[in-house]
Design a protein around this motif. Structure first.
Motif, mmCIF file in Angstrom:
data_model
loop_
_atom_site.group_PDB
_atom_site.id
_atom_site.type_symbol
_atom_site.label_atom_id
_atom_site.label_comp_id
_atom_site.label_asym_id
_atom_site.label_seq_id
_atom_site.Cartn_x
_atom_site.Cartn_y
_atom_site.Cartn_z
ATOM 1 N N UNK A 10 1.364 -2.545 -17.779
ATOM 2 C CA UNK A 10 0.938 -3.934 -17.388
ATOM 3 C C UNK A 10 -0.544 -4.135 -17.696
ATOM 4 N N UNK A 11 -0.880 -5.498 -18.193
ATOM 5 C CA UNK A 11 -2.312 -5.802 -18.412
ATOM 6 C C UNK A 11 -2.945 -5.819 -16.936
ATOM 7 N N UNK A 12 -2.325 -6.404 -16.021
ATOM 8 C CA UNK A 12 -3.101 -6.627 -14.706
ATOM 9 C C UNK A 12 -2.813 -5.628 -13.648
ATOM 10 N N UNK A 13 -3.513 -4.530 -13.903
ATOM 11 C CA UNK A 13 -3.451 -2.995 -13.016
ATOM 12 C C UNK A 13 -3.895 -3.395 -11.761
ATOM 13 N N UNK A 14 -4.585 -4.256 -11.329
ATOM 14 C CA UNK A 14 -5.124 -4.413 -9.901
ATOM 15 C C UNK A 14 -3.754 -4.984 -9.126
ATOM 16 N N UNK A 15 -3.092 -5.876 -9.565
ATOM 17 C CA UNK A 15 -2.220 -6.551 -9.117
ATOM 18 C C UNK A 15 -1.007 -5.554 -8.550
ATOM 19 N N UNK A 16 -0.937 -4.388 -9.197
ATOM 20 C CA UNK A 16 -0.134 -3.347 -8.771
ATOM 21 C C UNK A 16 -0.387 -2.329 -7.373
ATOM 22 N N UNK A 17 -1.653 -2.722 -6.951
ATOM 23 C CA UNK A 17 -2.251 -2.211 -5.664
ATOM 24 C C UNK A 17 -1.433 -2.663 -4.657
ATOM 25 N N UNK A 18 -0.506 -2.014 -4.116
ATOM 26 C CA UNK A 18 0.419 -2.741 -3.058
ATOM 27 C C UNK A 18 -0.301 -1.802 -1.783
ATOM 28 N N UNK A 19 -0.124 -2.395 -0.465
ATOM 29 C CA UNK A 19 -0.136 -2.009 0.780
ATOM 30 C C UNK A 19 0.429 -0.654 0.931
ATOM 31 N N UNK A 20 1.627 -0.670 0.407
ATOM 32 C CA UNK A 20 2.198 0.834 0.597
ATOM 33 C C UNK A 20 1.517 1.737 -0.323
ATOM 34 N N UNK A 21 0.983 1.556 -1.468
ATOM 35 C CA UNK A 21 0.486 2.577 -2.339
ATOM 36 C C UNK A 21 -1.026 2.919 -1.545
ATOM 37 N N UNK A 22 -1.731 1.902 -1.036
ATOM 38 C CA UNK A 22 -2.905 1.906 -0.430
ATOM 39 C C UNK A 22 -2.925 3.138 0.689
ATOM 40 N N UNK A 23 -1.617 2.755 1.478
ATOM 41 C CA UNK A 23 -1.520 3.557 2.711
ATOM 42 C C UNK A 23 -1.175 5.210 2.159
ATOM 43 N N UNK A 24 -0.265 5.171 1.243
ATOM 44 C CA UNK A 24 -0.039 6.583 0.689
ATOM 45 C C UNK A 24 -1.000 7.276 0.042
ATOM 46 N N UNK A 25 -2.300 6.626 -0.322
ATOM 47 C CA UNK A 25 -3.547 7.421 -1.030
ATOM 48 C C UNK A 25 -4.281 7.623 0.287
ATOM 49 N N UNK A 26 -4.282 6.783 1.185
ATOM 50 C CA UNK A 26 -5.136 6.944 2.230
ATOM 51 C C UNK A 26 -4.691 8.314 3.312
#
Length: 249
Positions: A180-196
């Motif tokens: 996907x061209x817009x990678x920033x749009x893929x930063x979901x709340x669930x992914x943020x929580x997973x990395x945290x």
């Protein structure tokens, strides 16, 4: 005159002829059913079917759902197991066709060839819940039914090629998202929580612990501006100070 006719056409004979006609018709019908049963195609291709519930979702891409399924551990073994079952079915069906009597064997071989559908062995279907109503005594009672939405039919080679491409990116995301061209749009709340949680709420540069999430940033190790992807291996926890000093380096 009537007496003469009654001697010529005996009512008992008429009943007997009528009964014989009914019996003959029944026999003919039974024979037709038996012949139809013998001649019909006895083979049914064992498709692999998987439904994806997309109720309430918009802009659904079925290939994206298939990628997510392929990224799930154990699913590839399911696909291979099913393919082995299909090969076993083809072998046993071929033996059944060859074992048929006389000219029926040729018909069975043709029916089997028409039934084999390896190009559409795997069927992926999106379904949506729709609300319908029962009408009784002037009252409507709602109930839900699953209605097919879209369908994708593929063979094992397509799945293998797709899986190889997913393997090349570590099964971290789908191909559609990865490119996907817009990678920033893929930063979901669930992914943020997973990395945290993965990084234990700790800055990966200075070691600052941020359990309350204040000042906690999820950073792209390789910046998006330089081709970085929004996948777990390219994300890390940073504090606001370290993230500011890192910039797009």
């Amino acid at each position: 005159m009537n007496t003469l006719i009654s001697h010529i056409i005996n009512p008992a004979d008429v009943k007997a002829y009528a009964l014989a006609g009914v019996l003959i018709a029944l026999v003919v019908c039974l024979l037709a059913l038996v012949i139809a049963r013998i001649l019909r195609n006895p083979f049914r291709y064992p498709y692999f079917e998987l439904d994806f519930d997309v109720s309430g979702k918009r802009n659904v891409h079925i290939d994206n759902l298939v990628d997510e399924w392929l990224c799930t551990p154990g699913t590839w073994n399911q696909a291979l197991d099913h393919h082995r079952q299909v090969e076993a079915w083809k072998k046993s069906s071929a033996a059944k066709a060859e074992g048929s009597l006389g000219p029926l064997a040729k018909r069975r071989r043709r029916q089997l060839a028409e039934t084999i559908d390896d190009e559409r062995e795997f069927c992926f279907i999106t379904v949506r819940d729709q609300t319908r109503y029962h009408q009784r005594n002037y009252q409507r009672t709602p109930y839900k039914v699953s209605v097919p939405d879209r369908k994708l039919d593929v063979d094992l080679a397509w799945l293998q090629e797709r899986r190889d491409a997913l393997s090349a990116i570590g099964f971290e995301t789908t191909l559609r998202k990865y490119y996907a061209k817009n990678q920033r749009r893929l930063m979901t709340p669930a992914l943020r929580q997973q990395i945290a949680e993965r990084d234990n709420y700790t800055c990966q540069i200075c070691g600052k612990y941020m359990p309350d999430g204040v000042g906690l940033h999820i950073d792209h190790i390789v910046p998006v501006s330089k081709g970085g992807k929004t996948v777990p291996s390219n994300l890390q926890v940073l504090c606001s100070k370290c993230n500011g000093s890192k910039s797009n380096r």
